[in-house]
Motif scaffolding. Structure first.
Motif, PDB file in Angstrom:
ATOM      1  N   VAL A 127      50.044  50.892  24.809  1.00 36.73           N
ATOM      2  CA  VAL A 127      49.677  49.558  24.769  1.00 36.73           C
ATOM      3  C   VAL A 127      49.771  49.321  26.269  1.00 36.73           C
ATOM      4  O   VAL A 127      50.871  49.079  26.734  1.00 36.73           O
ATOM      5  N   PRO A 128      48.736  49.122  26.918  1.00 39.64           N
ATOM      6  CA  PRO A 128      48.824  48.920  28.611  1.00 39.64           C
ATOM      7  C   PRO A 128      49.072  47.389  28.652  1.00 39.64           C
ATOM      8  O   PRO A 128      48.888  46.620  28.010  1.00 39.64           O
ATOM      9  N   PRO A 129      50.166  47.312  29.705  1.00 40.65           N
ATOM     10  CA  PRO A 129      50.306  46.041  30.354  1.00 40.65           C
ATOM     11  C   PRO A 129      49.118  45.230  30.832  1.00 40.65           C
ATOM     12  O   PRO A 129      48.261  45.769  31.258  1.00 40.65           O
ATOM     13  N   GLU A 130      49.232  43.703  30.684  1.00 42.26           N
ATOM     14  CA  GLU A 130      48.219  43.059  31.684  1.00 42.26           C
ATOM     15  C   GLU A 130      48.812  42.996  33.071  1.00 42.26           C
ATOM     16  O   GLU A 130      49.970  42.683  33.244  1.00 42.26           O
ATOM     17  N   ILE A 131      47.803  43.390  33.816  1.00 40.17           N
ATOM     18  CA  ILE A 131      48.285  43.376  35.324  1.00 40.17           C
ATOM     19  C   ILE A 131      47.333  42.383  36.192  1.00 40.17           C
ATOM     20  O   ILE A 131      47.648  42.176  37.448  1.00 40.17           O
ATOM     21  N   ALA A 132      46.643  41.324  35.294  1.00 42.80           N
ATOM     22  CA  ALA A 132      45.952  40.657  36.203  1.00 42.80           C
ATOM     23  C   ALA A 132      46.507  39.813  37.350  1.00 42.80           C
ATOM     24  O   ALA A 132      46.097  39.302  38.375  1.00 42.80           O
ATOM     25  N   ASP A 133      47.521  39.260  36.684  1.00 42.84           N
ATOM     26  CA  ASP A 133      48.922  38.432  37.470  1.00 42.84           C
ATOM     27  C   ASP A 133      49.997  39.063  37.790  1.00 42.84           C
ATOM     28  O   ASP A 133      50.908  38.240  38.152  1.00 42.84           O
ATOM     29  N   HIS A 134      50.136  40.349  37.638  1.00 41.47           N
ATOM     30  CA  HIS A 134      51.587  41.030  37.708  1.00 41.47           C
ATOM     31  C   HIS A 134      52.106  41.004  38.998  1.00 41.47           C
ATOM     32  O   HIS A 134      51.251  41.334  40.087  1.00 41.47           O
ATOM     33  N   GLU A 135      53.200  40.549  39.231  1.00 47.21           N
ATOM     34  CA  GLU A 135      53.845  40.812  40.414  1.00 47.21           C
ATOM     35  C   GLU A 135      54.444  42.258  40.858  1.00 47.21           C
ATOM     36  O   GLU A 135      55.301  42.664  40.040  1.00 47.21           O
ATOM     37  N   PHE A 136      53.688  43.009  41.825  1.00 49.52           N
ATOM     38  CA  PHE A 136      53.993  44.292  42.052  1.00 49.52           C
ATOM     39  C   PHE A 136      55.214  44.162  43.080  1.00 49.52           C
ATOM     40  O   PHE A 136      54.929  43.666  44.141  1.00 49.52           O
ATOM     41  N   ALA A 137      56.186  45.087  42.983  1.00 52.41           N
ATOM     42  CA  ALA A 137      57.063  45.545  44.096  1.00 52.41           C
ATOM     43  C   ALA A 137      57.051  46.905  44.382  1.00 52.41           C
ATOM     44  O   ALA A 137      57.663  47.717  43.483  1.00 52.41           O
ATOM     45  N   ILE A 138      56.441  47.355  45.184  1.00 49.72           N
ATOM     46  CA  ILE A 138      56.373  48.707  45.808  1.00 49.72           C
ATOM     47  C   ILE A 138      57.176  48.844  46.981  1.00 49.72           C
ATOM     48  O   ILE A 138      57.407  48.223  47.857  1.00 49.72           O
ATOM     49  N   ASP A 139      57.661  49.853  47.029  1.00 47.25           N
ATOM     50  CA  ASP A 139      58.712  50.417  48.028  1.00 47.25           C
ATOM     51  C   ASP A 139      58.096  50.419  49.463  1.00 47.25           C
ATOM     52  O   ASP A 139      56.720  50.647  49.598  1.00 47.25           O
ATOM     53  N   PRO A 140      58.626  49.835  50.364  1.00 44.27           N
ATOM     54  CA  PRO A 140      57.841  49.279  51.756  1.00 44.27           C
ATOM     55  C   PRO A 140      57.323  50.445  52.514  1.00 44.27           C
ATOM     56  O   PRO A 140      56.297  50.427  53.234  1.00 44.27           O
ATOM     57  N   ASP A 149      40.917  42.322  31.606  1.00 45.31           N
ATOM     58  CA  ASP A 149      42.167  42.138  32.542  1.00 45.31           C
ATOM     59  C   ASP A 149      42.053  43.191  33.578  1.00 45.31           C
ATOM     60  O   ASP A 149      42.480  42.338  34.836  1.00 45.31           O
ATOM     61  N   LEU A 150      41.742  44.143  33.672  1.00 48.32           N
ATOM     62  CA  LEU A 150      41.353  45.122  34.927  1.00 48.32           C
ATOM     63  C   LEU A 150      40.520  44.581  35.960  1.00 48.32           C
ATOM     64  O   LEU A 150      40.777  44.446  37.065  1.00 48.32           O
ATOM     65  N   ILE A 151      39.468  43.921  35.470  1.00 49.76           N
ATOM     66  CA  ILE A 151      38.453  43.504  36.418  1.00 49.76           C
ATOM     67  C   ILE A 151      38.903  42.140  37.031  1.00 49.76           C
ATOM     68  O   ILE A 151      38.785  42.076  38.345  1.00 49.76           O
ATOM     69  N   VAL A 152      39.613  41.324  36.326  1.00 48.64           N
ATOM     70  CA  VAL A 152      40.498  40.367  37.137  1.00 48.64           C
ATOM     71  C   VAL A 152      41.519  40.523  38.147  1.00 48.64           C
ATOM     72  O   VAL A 152      41.421  40.450  39.343  1.00 48.64           O
ATOM     73  N   PHE A 153      42.174  41.807  37.780  1.00 48.89           N
ATOM     74  CA  PHE A 153      43.166  42.557  38.737  1.00 48.89           C
ATOM     75  C   PHE A 153      42.155  42.907  40.119  1.00 48.89           C
ATOM     76  O   PHE A 153      42.666  42.659  41.133  1.00 48.89           O
ATOM     77  N   CYS A 154      41.071  43.434  39.709  1.00 43.54           N
ATOM     78  CA  CYS A 154      40.434  43.895  40.916  1.00 43.54           C
ATOM     79  C   CYS A 154      39.840  42.871  41.872  1.00 43.54           C
ATOM     80  O   CYS A 154      39.558  43.210  43.058  1.00 43.54           O
ATOM     81  N   GLU A 155      39.937  41.676  41.360  1.00 38.69           N
ATOM     82  CA  GLU A 155      39.179  40.515  42.325  1.00 38.69           C
ATOM     83  C   GLU A 155      40.611  39.973  43.072  1.00 38.69           C
ATOM     84  O   GLU A 155      40.072  39.336  43.992  1.00 38.69           O
ATOM     85  N   ARG A 156      41.765  40.549  42.726  1.00 39.46           N
ATOM     86  CA  ARG A 156      42.685  39.901  43.586  1.00 39.46           C
ATOM     87  C   ARG A 156      42.603  40.282  45.310  1.00 39.46           C
ATOM     88  O   ARG A 156      42.133  41.424  45.381  1.00 39.46           O
ATOM     89  N   THR A 157      43.118  39.507  45.971  1.00 42.57           N
ATOM     90  CA  THR A 157      43.293  39.612  47.494  1.00 42.57           C
ATOM     91  C   THR A 157      44.650  39.424  48.233  1.00 42.57           C
ATOM     92  O   THR A 157      44.664  39.384  49.345  1.00 42.57           O
ATOM     93  N   ASP A 158      45.581  39.581  47.238  1.00 37.90           N
ATOM     94  CA  ASP A 158      46.770  39.307  47.576  1.00 37.90           C
ATOM     95  C   ASP A 158      47.725  40.793  47.778  1.00 37.90           C
ATOM     96  O   ASP A 158      48.913  40.825  47.978  1.00 37.90           O
ATOM     97  N   LEU A 159      47.091  41.918  47.529  1.00 34.87           N
ATOM     98  CA  LEU A 159      47.651  43.137  47.541  1.00 34.87           C
ATOM     99  C   LEU A 159      47.256  43.886  48.517  1.00 34.87           C
ATOM    100  O   LEU A 159      46.081  43.810  48.930  1.00 34.87           O
ATOM    101  N   PRO A 160      48.166  44.809  49.297  1.00 26.92           N
ATOM    102  CA  PRO A 160      47.556  45.825  50.285  1.00 26.92           C
ATOM    103  C   PRO A 160      46.380  46.486  49.863  1.00 26.92           C
ATOM    104  O   PRO A 160      46.444  47.142  48.734  1.00 26.92           O
ATOM    105  N   VAL A 161      45.103  46.690  50.651  1.00 23.52           N
ATOM    106  CA  VAL A 161      44.028  47.175  49.938  1.00 23.52           C
ATOM    107  C   VAL A 161      44.381  48.774  49.293  1.00 23.52           C
ATOM    108  O   VAL A 161      43.846  48.603  48.104  1.00 23.52           O
ATOM    109  N   LEU A 162      44.808  49.535  49.821  1.00 22.84           N
ATOM    110  CA  LEU A 162      44.886  50.994  49.217  1.00 22.84           C
ATOM    111  C   LEU A 162      45.872  50.995  48.060  1.00 22.84           C
ATOM    112  O   LEU A 162      45.607  51.697  46.911  1.00 22.84           O
ATOM    113  N   ALA A 163      46.925  50.381  48.090  1.00 23.70           N
ATOM    114  CA  ALA A 163      47.725  50.050  46.855  1.00 23.70           C
ATOM    115  C   ALA A 163      46.931  49.568  45.746  1.00 23.70           C
ATOM    116  O   ALA A 163      47.103  49.774  44.692  1.00 23.70           O
ATOM    117  N   HIS A 164      46.101  48.289  45.969  1.00 22.26           N
ATOM    118  CA  HIS A 164      45.402  47.683  45.138  1.00 22.26           C
ATOM    119  C   HIS A 164      44.396  48.796  44.398  1.00 22.26           C
ATOM    120  O   HIS A 164      44.295  48.670  43.105  1.00 22.26           O
TER     121      HIS A 164
END
Length: 425
Positions: free
Chosen positions: A56-69, A226-241
Motif C-alpha cells: 500500500v503506497p503512501p500518499e506523497i503529494a504533500d509529504h514533507e521529505f527529510a533527506i540527508d543534506p 497522487d503521484l502526478i500532484v507530487f510531480c507538480e511540486r516546486t518546493d523540492l530540489p530538482v534531482l531529489a524530486h
C-alpha cells in the motif's frame, strides 16, 4: 481486503521516514488465474496457498521529505553537471559555409537524437532487453530486425513522445508514452493501467513468494493521481524530486509490463519541465547500468521509507552518464571531422549535406536520402555512391530493391558507449 499493516523490514535508521514506508494488506488469491502449464514443486504449491500481501503506497503529494543534506548537496552538484552538459552540446554545430551562408540543416539534431537513442537503449537494457547499435538503426527505418531491436526502437519513440509532451505531465501523457512503448503487445495493455495483480521476482509463479508485490490493481489509479500532484511540486530540489517520483512510480507499478522504461521516461520529462535540460536527453539510464544492483537496492530502501539511496543513485548515475556522454560526443565530433576531410564531393553537394543525418541515423536507404535532402532519385544514388567510394557508407544488405547502407564508424561509437555503460566506474 484487510486493513493495511506494517511489513517487517530493515532495522530503523535515522534516515527512515515511517510516513514514507510501505504498509501492506492481504488479498485472497484466485487460483483460477494460475497458468496450468506451470509446474511447481510440492513446497512451492504449499507456499502459494491462502492470501498474499500487497503493498500500500503512501500518499506523497504533500509529504514533507527529510533527506540527508550531504545527499542533497551531491544531487545539486549532479544537477549542475547536467546543465553544463546541455549547454556544451547546445553550442555544437555540424554545419558548413555554402556561398557565404551557413547551412543549418541538422546542425544540432544529430547529438540530440544520438543521446535520446542511447538513453532508450540503456533503459531497455536495465530490463535485459538488449540490441546492438546496428540492429537498432535497422529497426529505426523499419528494416528486418530482431524483436529486441524492435522493442528498443519502440522505447525511442515513447521517449520522444514523452519528452516532446513535457509541458503536459499528466496521467494521459504517461498513458500515451506507455501506448507508444508497448504498441502491439496486448499482454501489456498498451496505454491502459493494469487490471490484475503483478509481482516482481524471478521464478515466482504467484505473489506469495515474490520479492515485491506492488499495490492491488484497485489502488493504481488513485496512487497515480497522487503521484502526478507530487510531480507538480516546486518546493523540492530538482534531482531529489525526480528520483523520488521515479521510485514512487516503480513502486506503484501501474502497468502490466513496461513499467521500468516508462518510469525512466518520466525522469526526462521532469528534467525538461524543470528547465534543467533544454535540448538533450542526458543518458541517466546508462549511468544506472553500471550498478543495477545498487539501483534496485535503492528502490527497495525507498519502499522501506528511506529516500536517500535513490537520490544518491541518481546523482552518481548522472556523473557517470555525463562522462560517458562527453566521450561519445568527442567520438562523434572526430567522426564528422574525418568525414569532412575525406569526402571528395564539393561543398553543398548532396553527399556532404548527408553527413549530419548519418550521425543521427546511421542506416539509410535511397528513398530516405531523397526525402531528407529533397533531391531526385538519381541525385540520391550519386550521393550514396560517393559516400561509399569515400569509405563513409558500406552496404548492409544485398536486396537491390530496398538496399540499406550503414555508417559503420557511428555504429562502432554507439556500441563502445554501450560497453562503457555496463562497466562499474
Amino acid at each position: 481486503m484487510s486493513s493495511p499493516t506494517d511489513e517487517p523490514g530493515p532495522a530503523p535508521t535515522d534516515a527512515v521516514d515511517p510516513g514514507l514506508a510501505l504498509t501492506y494488506e492481504t488479498h485472497e488469491w484466485d487460483r483460477s488465474g494460475e497458468d496450468d502449464s506451470l509446474r511447481m514443486s510440492r513446497r512451492a504449491r504449499l507456499a502459494a496457498r491462502g492470501p498474499y500481501r500487497a503493498a500500500v503506497p503512501p500518499e506523497i503529494a504533500d509529504h514533507e521529505f527529510a533527506i540527508d543534506p550531504a545527499a542533497l548537496a551531491e544531487a545539486e552538484d549532479a544537477l549542475l553537471e547536467i546543465a553544463r552538459f546541455d549547454t556544451e552540446l547546445s553550442a555544437t554545430r555540424y554545419a558548413e559555409e555554402t556561398d557565404g551562408e551557413t547551412d543549418r540543416s541538422g546542425e544540432f539534431a544529430p547529438l540530440a537524437a544520438i543521446l535520446l537513442r542511447t538513453e532508450s537503449a540503456s533503459s531497455s537494457q536495465i530490463e535485459n532487453v538488449t540490441a546492438g547499435a546496428k540492429a537498432l538503426a535497422m529497426a529505426a527505418i523499419h528494416e528486418k530486425s530482431g524483436p529486441n531491436a524492435q522493442m528498443v526502437a519502440a522505447n525511442v519513440e515513447a521517449m520522444e513522445r514523452a519528452v516532446a509532451a513535457s509541458d503536459d505531465l499528466s496521467e494521459a501523457s504517461i498513458l500515451a508514452a506507455h501506448a507508444a512503448l508497448m504498441a502491439g503487445q496486448e499482454h501489456a495493455r498498451p496505454g491502459r493501467y493494469r487490471e490484475s495483480q503483478v509481482w516482481i521476482g524471478s521464478g515466482a509463479s504467484t505473489p506469495h513468494t515474490a520479492s515485491f508485490v506492488p499495490p492491488h490493481e484497485d489502488r493504481v489509479q488513485p496512487a497515480m493521481a497522487d503521484l502526478i500532484v507530487f510531480c507538480e511540486r516546486t518546493d523540492l530540489p530538482v534531482l531529489a524530486h525526480v528520483a523520488i517520483a521515479h521510485a514512487q512510480f516503480e513502486t506503484i507499478h501501474p502497468f502490466a509490463d513496461g513499467n521500468g522504461r516508462t518510469g525512466r521516461a518520466l525522469v526526462h520529462v521532469m528534467l525538461k519541465r524543470a528547465g534543467v535540460t533544454r535540448r538533450i536527453t542526458v543518458p541517466v539510464s546508462a549511468g544506472l547500468l553500471g550498478d543495477t544492483a545498487g539501483y534496485f537496492g535503492a528502490l527497495t530502501a525507498y519502499r522501506a521509507g528511506d529516500p536517500r539511496p535513490i537520490v544518491e543513485q541518481f546523482s552518481r548515475a548522472t556523473f557517470t552518464a555525463v562522462t560517458n556522454g562527453r566521450t561519445l560526443k568527442a567520438d562523434v565530433d572526430a567522426i564528422h571531422q574525418g568525414w569532412t576531410e575525406t569526402l571528395t564531393s564539393r561543398r553543398g553537394s548532396a553527399a556532404r549535406r548527408m553527413l549530419p543525418h548519418l550521425l543521427r541515423q546511421p542506416a539509410v536507404t535511397v528513398r530516405m536520402v531523397e526525402q531528407l535532402l529533397s533531391v531526385s532519385n538519381p541525385a540520391a544514388l550519386r550521393a550514396i555512391d560517393t559516400l561509399v567510394a569515400d569509405g563513409i557508407l558500406t552496404s548492409a544488405s544485398e536486396n537491390r530493391r530496398n538496399r540499406v547502407w550503414i555508417a559503420e564508424e557511428v555504429i562502432a561509437a554507439l556500441d563502445e558507449f554501450a560497453a562503457r555503460a555496463v562497466r562499474r566506474p
